[in-house]
Design an enzyme around this catalytic site. Structure first.
Site, mmCIF file in Angstrom:
data_model
loop_
_atom_site.group_PDB
_atom_site.id
_atom_site.type_symbol
_atom_site.label_atom_id
_atom_site.label_comp_id
_atom_site.label_asym_id
_atom_site.label_seq_id
_atom_site.Cartn_x
_atom_site.Cartn_y
_atom_site.Cartn_z
ATOM 1 N N ARG A 26 0.818 -1.221 0.000
ATOM 2 C CA ARG A 26 0.000 0.000 0.000
ATOM 3 C C ARG A 26 0.850 1.268 0.000
ATOM 4 O O ARG A 26 0.465 2.280 0.591
ATOM 5 C CB ARG A 26 -0.950 0.033 1.215
ATOM 6 C CG ARG A 26 -1.910 -1.128 1.289
ATOM 7 C CD ARG A 26 -2.984 -0.995 0.221
ATOM 8 N NE ARG A 26 -4.112 -1.845 0.538
ATOM 9 C CZ ARG A 26 -5.246 -1.412 1.075
ATOM 10 N NH1 ARG A 26 -5.412 -0.134 1.318
ATOM 11 N NH2 ARG A 26 -6.216 -2.241 1.317
ATOM 12 N N ARG A 30 -3.083 6.993 0.990
ATOM 13 C CA ARG A 30 -3.549 8.196 1.675
ATOM 14 C C ARG A 30 -2.558 8.830 2.642
ATOM 15 O O ARG A 30 -2.751 9.966 3.058
ATOM 16 C CB ARG A 30 -4.863 7.890 2.401
ATOM 17 C CG ARG A 30 -6.033 7.781 1.435
ATOM 18 C CD ARG A 30 -7.301 7.354 2.145
ATOM 19 N NE ARG A 30 -7.189 5.955 2.554
ATOM 20 C CZ ARG A 30 -8.093 5.329 3.289
ATOM 21 N NH1 ARG A 30 -9.154 5.979 3.722
ATOM 22 N NH2 ARG A 30 -7.931 4.064 3.614
ATOM 23 N N ARG A 39 -6.601 12.596 -5.148
ATOM 24 C CA ARG A 39 -7.904 12.071 -4.732
ATOM 25 C C ARG A 39 -8.907 13.180 -4.417
ATOM 26 O O ARG A 39 -10.117 12.942 -4.413
ATOM 27 C CB ARG A 39 -7.727 11.134 -3.540
ATOM 28 C CG ARG A 39 -7.310 9.736 -3.950
ATOM 29 C CD ARG A 39 -8.484 8.930 -4.510
ATOM 30 N NE ARG A 39 -9.322 8.446 -3.419
ATOM 31 C CZ ARG A 39 -10.493 8.909 -3.091
ATOM 32 N NH1 ARG A 39 -11.020 9.900 -3.777
ATOM 33 N NH2 ARG A 39 -11.183 8.414 -2.101
ATOM 34 N N ASP A 75 -6.781 -1.984 -7.378
ATOM 35 C CA ASP A 75 -7.331 -2.640 -6.187
ATOM 36 C C ASP A 75 -7.670 -4.081 -6.527
ATOM 37 O O ASP A 75 -7.959 -4.399 -7.686
ATOM 38 C CB ASP A 75 -8.575 -1.911 -5.683
ATOM 39 C CG ASP A 75 -8.936 -2.370 -4.275
ATOM 40 O OD1 ASP A 75 -8.321 -1.879 -3.316
ATOM 41 O OD2 ASP A 75 -9.804 -3.258 -4.136
ATOM 42 N N TYR A 150 -14.955 -10.995 -0.163
ATOM 43 C CA TYR A 150 -15.604 -9.696 -0.405
ATOM 44 C C TYR A 150 -16.911 -9.873 -1.161
ATOM 45 O O TYR A 150 -17.900 -9.197 -0.892
ATOM 46 C CB TYR A 150 -14.660 -8.760 -1.168
ATOM 47 C CG TYR A 150 -13.643 -8.099 -0.271
ATOM 48 C CD1 TYR A 150 -13.993 -6.997 0.508
ATOM 49 C CD2 TYR A 150 -12.352 -8.567 -0.177
ATOM 50 C CE1 TYR A 150 -13.067 -6.385 1.345
ATOM 51 C CE2 TYR A 150 -11.412 -7.972 0.655
ATOM 52 C CZ TYR A 150 -11.780 -6.874 1.417
ATOM 53 O OH TYR A 150 -10.869 -6.283 2.248
#
Ligand code: 1CP
Length: 340
Positions: A26, A30, A39, A75, A150
């Site tokens: 990752r 962010r 973003r 992703d 998921y």
């Protein structure tokens, strides 16, 4: 074309490079103000579907932190476009109509990722062009179990009772879904190799949701097939199964080129379990990056020292970096590892 820095690929192939190569799961995300700036202008879904922006974000940690490998910005759940299942990123992923009944399963489209997720291949080509052979590019997918989790849970979960309920009540339905998901992911990953990735990582992020015997019976054979079929495409495959160090010996029966180690086990002990003839990747607890330079340095050095006993070692975090991380501390960790 020869890479300017191939320390990561050397380690993947079991050759010890001059320094321990390092990247972070990752690493584009962010915690970087440069990522947040992009973003602020586009949604996550739009970002994943715009190759030029994917390339920009993929290169941020290369330019800002100096890591030894890039990982494609995307992703694990974009592949649901091939199933006709929309995903909402909020920022955690959510699926409006989870797949739980035989009727839900019958509605899945099982399309061709080469068409339905063509934008991922466009992003790979854009990343390769922007990288200009500075460092290798890692492609990835979620492992069949994590991906199906998921789909069945409809998002993240603490208990995984829907997907585990399916395994225990309808093992034949679950096995059929795993079979098809594995086929889809093999096609998806081979497409990534054709588009130019230099290595692949398979994330079984929710492996720890299952008891070891259930993981062995219901997951491992599919994961084995995925990894070995994809290896025929000619790039090294990293397998990262997270959340239960008790399954590490089972995971190590899969001949992945590199075994990802999560932070719940000491690197020394992990090498005892998988064997010193394997290449390992890991495993600093990402939360340690919220501490201070001295503690990060001490713990990172200890992992590098332990890693010297393995055939080769790629330094990484033991899971994804926290969004609260100070990029300066991440950079400090990277420099400590590269000069150790
Ligand atoms: O910008 C945003 O607000 C969205 C946050 C975000 C980001 C930055 C999501 C939603 N995904 C990503 C990128 C991402 N996801 C990458 C990019 C490459 C990199 O820099 O590493 C990768 C490799 C992933 C893989 C991924 N997505 C995994 C496997 C790794 C892991 O952390 O275990 C998983 C489980 C996901 C699902 C997902 N997507 C996004 C979030 C927040 C999550 C996790 C949610 C949950 O805990 O269930």
């Amino acid at each position: 074309m020869a890479l300017q820095n191939d320390s990561f690929l050397q380690a993947c192939r079991g050759v010890r490079p001059a320094h321990t190569p390092v990247w972070m799961m990752r690493q584009a995300g962010r915690y970087l103000p440069e990522y947040r700036a992009i973003r602020a202008k586009v949604s996550f879904n739009e970002l994943c579907r715009t190759p030029e922006l994917c390339a920009e974000v993929t290169l941020q940690p290369i330019d800002i932190l100096g890591v030894d490998a890039a990982i494609l910005f995307s992703d694990i759940l974009v592949v649901f476009d091939a199933l006709g299942v929309p995903v909402i990123f909020d920022p955690a992923p959510r699926i409006e109509s989870p797949v739980r009944t035989a009727a839900d399963v019958a509605r899945l489209r099982w399309g061709d990722p080469r068409e339905d997720v063509a934008y991922v291949y466009g992003a790979i080509r854009a990343c390769k062009a922007a990288l200009a052979d500075r460092v290798p590019l890692i492609g990835f997918c979620g492992a069949p179990f994590t991906t199906l989790s998921y789909l069945v849970e409809g998002g993240g979960s603490k208990t995984f009772e829907h997907v585990k309920g399916l395994i225990f009540r309808e093992p034949v339905v679950f096995a059929g879904l795993m079979e098809k998901m594995t086929d889809l992911l093999i096609t998806y990953l081979k497409g990534q190799v054709d588009a130019g990735v230099d290595a692949l990582q398979v994330f079984d992020s929710w492996a720890g949701a299952l008891a070891p015997e259930d993981y062995r019976e219901h997951v491992l054979p599919h994961l084995h097939r995925l990894v070995t079929e994809v290896q025929t495409a000619g790039v090294p495959v990293i397998l990262f199964a997270r959340g239960n160090a008790n399954i590490l010996a089972d995971v190590a029966t899969i001949p992945a080129d590199v075994l990802g180690i999560d932070w719940s086990i000491g690197m020394d002990r992990a090498i005892d379990v998988v064997g010193a003839e394997r290449v390992v990747q890991g495993n600093l607890d990402p939360t340690l990056l919220l501490s201070n330079k001295a503690l990060i340095e001490r713990r990172a050095r200890a992992i590098v020292e332990s890693g010297r006993r393995a055939k080769a070692h790629i330094f990484n975090l033991g899971h994804g970096i926290s969004k609260h991380t100070d990029p300066a501390l991440a950079k400090h960790m990277i420099q400590v590892v590269q000069s150790a």
